[in-house]
Design an enzyme around this catalytic site. Structure first.
Site, short mmCIF file in Angstrom:
data_model
loop_
_atom_site.label_atom_id
_atom_site.label_comp_id
_atom_site.label_asym_id
_atom_site.label_seq_id
_atom_site.Cartn_x
_atom_site.Cartn_y
_atom_site.Cartn_z
N LYS A 44 72.95 58.68 98.23
CA LYS A 44 72.87 57.53 97.31
C LYS A 44 71.52 56.82 97.44
O LYS A 44 71.27 55.81 96.80
CB LYS A 44 73.99 56.52 97.61
CG LYS A 44 75.38 57.01 97.33
CD LYS A 44 76.36 55.86 97.16
CE LYS A 44 76.69 55.14 98.41
NZ LYS A 44 77.80 54.17 98.24
N LYS A 46 70.61 55.26 100.12
CA LYS A 46 70.86 54.04 100.90
C LYS A 46 70.86 54.38 102.38
O LYS A 46 71.31 55.45 102.77
CB LYS A 46 72.26 53.50 100.57
CG LYS A 46 72.36 52.64 99.34
CD LYS A 46 73.77 52.02 99.27
CE LYS A 46 73.76 50.74 98.46
NZ LYS A 46 75.08 50.09 98.43
#
Ligand code: C2G
Length: 130
Positions: A44, A46
């Site tokens: 993602k 992240k």
């Protein structure tokens, strides 16, 4: 039993997360949180400050949460909904429309985000490189 599911990283847990979980629980009487693994977070784009194990431990302590399972891919939502007999899928409205394909399997609800707070803001305010 009316089962609800939601997905997320839930890093640096804050009021926005809790309000989402609290509102999600009102759609049923069992809430499953599917929390992103560290590996899936990388997909993602992240990097969570708190490890998957610790994010899972923290989520399991929340009164609104009944079960925590791992999120390892973008493609698991249909099988999660079917295999867990989910009635309602809930996400914050930053994801508005993105999961409408689940409407063939369950109710899909997007809830307004809590303004003014995010894990990214916390890291920025604390001067951490996010
Ligand atoms: N949220 C919110 N208000 C905020 C911050 C977050 O309502 N101020 C909600 C988000 O909309 C999301 C949930 O809290 O529904 C978890 O947020 P994140 O941990 O940022 O989740 P995200 O990275 O968006 O992961 O497959 C879906 C993804 O795993 C979602």
């Amino acid at each position: 039993m009316k089962k609800v599911i939601t997905y997320g990283t839930f890093d640096l847990l804050h009021k926005g997360h809790i309000r989402l979980l609290k509102r999600a629980k009102t759609f049923g009487n069992h809430l499953t949180v599917c929390v992103s693994t560290d590996e899936f977070n990388a997909l993602k784009g992240k990097k969570a400050y708190t490890s998957f194990e610790d994010r899972k431990y923290i989520l399991e302590s929340i009164r609104y949460v009944d079960e925590v399972i791992p999120e390892t891919s973008w493609d698991q939502k249909i099988s999660d909904v079917v295999e867990n007999d989910i009635d309602v899928f809930v996400m914050g409205d930053d994801w508005q429309g993105k999961f409408d394909f689940l409407m063939d399997y369950c109710q899909v609800v997007y809830l307004p985000r809590t303004e003014g707070i995010s894990s990214t803001k916390i890291k920025r305010d604390l001067g951490m490189n996010h």
